[in-house]
Design an enzyme around this catalytic site. Sequence first.
Site, PDB file in Angstrom:
ATOM      1  N   GLY A   1      -3.248   5.686   1.777  1.00  0.00           N
ATOM      2  CA  GLY A   1      -2.603   7.002   1.789  1.00  0.00           C
ATOM      3  C   GLY A   1      -2.528   7.621   0.402  1.00  0.00           C
ATOM      4  O   GLY A   1      -2.544   8.840   0.263  1.00  0.00           O
TER       5      GLY A   1
ATOM      6  N   LEU B   1       0.912   4.584   2.733  1.00  0.00           N
ATOM      7  CA  LEU B   1       2.033   4.644   3.678  1.00  0.00           C
ATOM      8  C   LEU B   1       2.970   3.459   3.454  1.00  0.00           C
ATOM      9  O   LEU B   1       2.527   2.351   3.144  1.00  0.00           O
ATOM     10  CB  LEU B   1       1.506   4.646   5.112  1.00  0.00           C
ATOM     11  CG  LEU B   1       0.643   5.837   5.525  1.00  0.00           C
ATOM     12  CD1 LEU B   1       0.231   5.710   6.979  1.00  0.00           C
ATOM     13  CD2 LEU B   1       1.341   7.152   5.261  1.00  0.00           C
TER      14      LEU B   1
ATOM     15  N   ASN C   1      -8.564   1.517   1.970  1.00  0.00           N
ATOM     16  CA  ASN C   1      -8.744   0.072   2.216  1.00  0.00           C
ATOM     17  C   ASN C   1      -8.176  -0.379   3.557  1.00  0.00           C
ATOM     18  O   ASN C   1      -7.887  -1.563   3.748  1.00  0.00           O
ATOM     19  CB  ASN C   1      -8.076  -0.725   1.084  1.00  0.00           C
ATOM     20  CG  ASN C   1      -6.570  -0.468   1.028  1.00  0.00           C
ATOM     21  OD1 ASN C   1      -6.104   0.624   1.360  1.00  0.00           O
ATOM     22  ND2 ASN C   1      -5.787  -1.475   0.650  1.00  0.00           N
ATOM     23  N   GLU C   2      -8.029   0.557   4.499  1.00  0.00           N
ATOM     24  CA  GLU C   2      -7.371   0.229   5.767  1.00  0.00           C
ATOM     25  C   GLU C   2      -7.956  -0.991   6.473  1.00  0.00           C
ATOM     26  O   GLU C   2      -7.218  -1.789   7.056  1.00  0.00           O
ATOM     27  CB  GLU C   2      -7.437   1.439   6.727  1.00  0.00           C
ATOM     28  CG  GLU C   2      -6.445   2.526   6.402  1.00  0.00           C
ATOM     29  CD  GLU C   2      -6.859   3.402   5.219  1.00  0.00           C
ATOM     30  OE1 GLU C   2      -6.103   4.307   4.870  1.00  0.00           O
ATOM     31  OE2 GLU C   2      -7.948   3.146   4.648  1.00  0.00           O
TER      32      GLU C   2
HETATM   33  C1  LIG Z   1      -7.328   5.846  15.526  1.00  0.00           C
HETATM   34  C2  LIG Z   1      -5.974   5.984  14.924  1.00  0.00           C
HETATM   35  C3  LIG Z   1      -5.745   4.886  13.932  1.00  0.00           C
HETATM   36  C4  LIG Z   1      -4.338   4.858  13.417  1.00  0.00           C
HETATM   37  C5  LIG Z   1      -4.243   3.788  12.387  1.00  0.00           C
HETATM   38  C6  LIG Z   1      -2.880   3.659  11.903  1.00  0.00           C
HETATM   39  C7  LIG Z   1      -2.597   3.505  10.650  1.00  0.00           C
HETATM   40  C8  LIG Z   1      -3.633   3.639   9.592  1.00  0.00           C
HETATM   41  C9  LIG Z   1      -3.222   4.736   8.654  1.00  0.00           C
HETATM   42  C10 LIG Z   1      -4.354   5.115   7.763  1.00  0.00           C
HETATM   43  C11 LIG Z   1      -3.919   5.888   6.601  1.00  0.00           C
HETATM   44  C12 LIG Z   1      -3.119   5.194   5.522  1.00  0.00           C
HETATM   45  C13 LIG Z   1      -2.676   3.908   5.603  1.00  0.00           C
HETATM   46  C14 LIG Z   1      -1.816   3.334   4.501  1.00  0.00           C
HETATM   47  O1  LIG Z   1      -1.600   3.922   3.478  1.00  0.00           O
HETATM   48  S1  LIG Z   1      -1.108   1.794   4.855  1.00  0.00           S
HETATM   49  C15 LIG Z   1      -0.587   1.233   3.224  1.00  0.00           C
HETATM   50  C16 LIG Z   1      -1.765   0.665   2.482  1.00  0.00           C
HETATM   51  N1  LIG Z   1      -1.354   0.306   1.138  1.00  0.00           N
HETATM   52  C17 LIG Z   1      -1.807  -0.795   0.526  1.00  0.00           C
HETATM   53  O2  LIG Z   1      -2.583  -1.564   1.033  1.00  0.00           O
HETATM   54  C18 LIG Z   1      -1.259  -1.040  -0.855  1.00  0.00           C
HETATM   55  C19 LIG Z   1      -0.451  -2.314  -0.886  1.00  0.00           C
HETATM   56  N2  LIG Z   1       0.128  -2.509  -2.203  1.00  0.00           N
HETATM   57  C20 LIG Z   1      -0.591  -2.943  -3.261  1.00  0.00           C
HETATM   58  O3  LIG Z   1      -1.780  -3.179  -3.229  1.00  0.00           O
HETATM   59  C21 LIG Z   1       0.164  -3.130  -4.548  1.00  0.00           C
HETATM   60  O4  LIG Z   1       1.550  -3.148  -4.243  1.00  0.00           O
HETATM   61  C22 LIG Z   1      -0.071  -2.013  -5.582  1.00  0.00           C
HETATM   62  C23 LIG Z   1       0.136  -0.659  -4.943  1.00  0.00           C
HETATM   63  C24 LIG Z   1      -1.478  -2.147  -6.159  1.00  0.00           C
HETATM   64  C25 LIG Z   1       0.959  -2.188  -6.720  1.00  0.00           C
HETATM   65  O5  LIG Z   1       0.888  -3.496  -7.197  1.00  0.00           O
HETATM   66  P1  LIG Z   1       2.070  -4.057  -8.117  1.00  0.00           P
HETATM   67  O6  LIG Z   1       2.430  -3.047  -9.129  1.00  0.00           O
HETATM   68  O7  LIG Z   1       1.678  -5.433  -8.519  1.00  0.00           O
HETATM   69  O8  LIG Z   1       3.320  -4.110  -7.148  1.00  0.00           O
HETATM   70  P2  LIG Z   1       3.600  -5.232  -6.014  1.00  0.00           P
HETATM   71  O9  LIG Z   1       2.367  -5.458  -5.221  1.00  0.00           O
HETATM   72  O10 LIG Z   1       4.306  -6.365  -6.632  1.00  0.00           O
HETATM   73  O11 LIG Z   1       4.623  -4.431  -5.042  1.00  0.00           O
HETATM   74  C26 LIG Z   1       5.906  -4.101  -5.528  1.00  0.00           C
HETATM   75  C27 LIG Z   1       6.777  -3.962  -4.316  1.00  0.00           C
HETATM   76  O12 LIG Z   1       6.308  -2.865  -3.496  1.00  0.00           O
HETATM   77  C28 LIG Z   1       6.031  -3.325  -2.178  1.00  0.00           C
HETATM   78  N3  LIG Z   1       4.923  -2.548  -1.638  1.00  0.00           N
HETATM   79  C29 LIG Z   1       3.694  -2.437  -2.153  1.00  0.00           C
HETATM   80  N4  LIG Z   1       2.943  -1.614  -1.408  1.00  0.00           N
HETATM   81  C30 LIG Z   1       3.742  -1.189  -0.365  1.00  0.00           C
HETATM   82  C31 LIG Z   1       3.547  -0.316   0.757  1.00  0.00           C
HETATM   83  N5  LIG Z   1       2.394   0.319   0.972  1.00  0.00           N
HETATM   84  N6  LIG Z   1       4.580  -0.148   1.601  1.00  0.00           N
HETATM   85  C32 LIG Z   1       5.767  -0.787   1.394  1.00  0.00           C
HETATM   86  N7  LIG Z   1       6.031  -1.631   0.334  1.00  0.00           N
HETATM   87  C33 LIG Z   1       4.998  -1.808  -0.522  1.00  0.00           C
HETATM   88  C34 LIG Z   1       5.712  -4.801  -2.336  1.00  0.00           C
HETATM   89  O13 LIG Z   1       5.884  -5.478  -1.096  1.00  0.00           O
HETATM   90  C35 LIG Z   1       6.736  -5.171  -3.388  1.00  0.00           C
HETATM   91  O14 LIG Z   1       7.992  -5.202  -2.755  1.00  0.00           O
HETATM   92  P3  LIG Z   1       9.028  -6.403  -3.050  1.00  0.00           P
HETATM   93  O15 LIG Z   1       9.111  -6.500  -4.559  1.00  0.00           O
HETATM   94  O16 LIG Z   1      10.286  -5.966  -2.399  1.00  0.00           O
HETATM   95  O17 LIG Z   1       8.410  -7.612  -2.424  1.00  0.00           O
END
Ligand SMILES: CCCCC/C=C\CCCC/C=C/C(=O)SCCNC(=O)CCNC(=O)[C@H](O)C(C)(C)COP(=O)(O)OP(=O)(O)OC[C@H]1O[C@@H](n2cnc3c(N)ncnc32)[C@H](O)[C@@H]1OP(=O)(O)O
Length: 290
Positions: free
Chosen positions: A136, A91, A158-159
């Site tokens: 997500g 997400l 990994n939430e």
């Molecule tokens: C009982 C009810 C409960 C409700 C609970 C509510 C919510 C829970 C929902 C559960 C389901 C799903 C949840 C999710 O999906 S939350 C998102 C989780 N995602 C992550 O933890 C991934 C985070 N990102 C990374 O680990 C890395 O970025 C990577 C994907 C491995 C890629 O690495 P790399 O190629 O080195 O890129 P960078 O890390 O340098 O990132 C590049 C730019 O992208 C931005 N970024 C990264 N991930 C996200 C994201 N998920 N959303 C928005 N932006 C993201 C990062 O900040 C960099 O941006 P910048 O260059 O502008 O700083």
Amino acid sequence: MLRSKILNRIRLLKPVIDRRCMSSASKTPLTLLEVDDKSGIATLSLNRPPVNSLNIDLMNSIIESITEIEGNKSRGLILTSANDRVFCAGLDLNELHKPNQERLKEFWAVFQDVWLALHLCSVPTAAAINGHAPAGGCLLATACEYRVMLPQMTIGLNETQFGYMAPKWVMLSYLSVLPRRLAERALTQGKLFTTAEALDVGLVDEIAASKEEALAKCSTFIDSFSKANPLARSLTKKQIREPDVQKLIADRAGDLKECLEYINSPLLQDGLGAYFEALKQKSRSKAGKS
Ligand SMILES: CCCCC/C=C\CCCC/C=C/C(=O)SCCNC(=O)CCNC(=O)[C@H](O)C(C)(C)COP(=O)(O)OP(=O)(O)OC[C@H]1O[C@@H](n2cnc3c(N)ncnc32)[C@H](O)[C@@H]1OP(=O)(O)O
């Protein structure tokens, strides 16, 4: 009786999904859809730089593409990424951090819809995971029937690493692929599996050395249904997936209410803010901007 019940339920589902996917037109192609005219297999590539993070527009675009694929009688759907490092970063944290409440309600409803659309997709589905697939992104992959992953990537729900708990229906998607005890441990740890670990535990079915090989392995999986009647296959898949899907469909409003309370809690917002800032910091130091 049951068949018409399931078909009615799918029809019930469809209007919600169809109505949503009319709502937003993105300027750039957030998804790329190609149908191979020989095999009839559709490849749907996520195309939202930099990391295919799921916002409302991208999820609506995925839903729209799935609806198109089901309508154009494609023989199968391969989900992959136009980015060679990241399959899907999960997400979009901008949607969860200090959210606009009205937008958050729409965001969550579309998140529910995109899982339902992919999880119940009437054609065979496979994920060519050519990049990292946390949270997500892992959910999209587990909604598919088969998963082929490239080496040196990570995948997992990994939430808990950023202070959140995955919703019940997200956990059910994991439990449809992993044994319960392992799923519980991985969910509570917020574990990101390496490609090798994911293969070992069955989170992915095969490893491929390249995206082309992953796409070919996904096509072979889809071809394995060539002798099955498409409607019978689709109804069988939906019947097996029905109990999990029902847990969401029966209480979408309750799930939304729980999510809004959870996401908006100050403690979780602080944790998410710190997590997001660390991500940005990492990115800045990587780009030498710090
Ligand atoms: C009982 C009810 C409960 C409700 C609970 C509510 C919510 C829970 C929902 C559960 C389901 C799903 C949840 C999710 O999906 S939350 C998102 C989780 N995602 C992550 O933890 C991934 C985070 N990102 C990374 O680990 C890395 O970025 C990577 C994907 C491995 C890629 O690495 P790399 O190629 O080195 O890129 P960078 O890390 O340098 O990132 C590049 C730019 O992208 C931005 N970024 C990264 N991930 C996200 C994201 N998920 N959303 C928005 N932006 C993201 C990062 O900040 C960099 O941006 P910048 O260059 O502008 O700083």
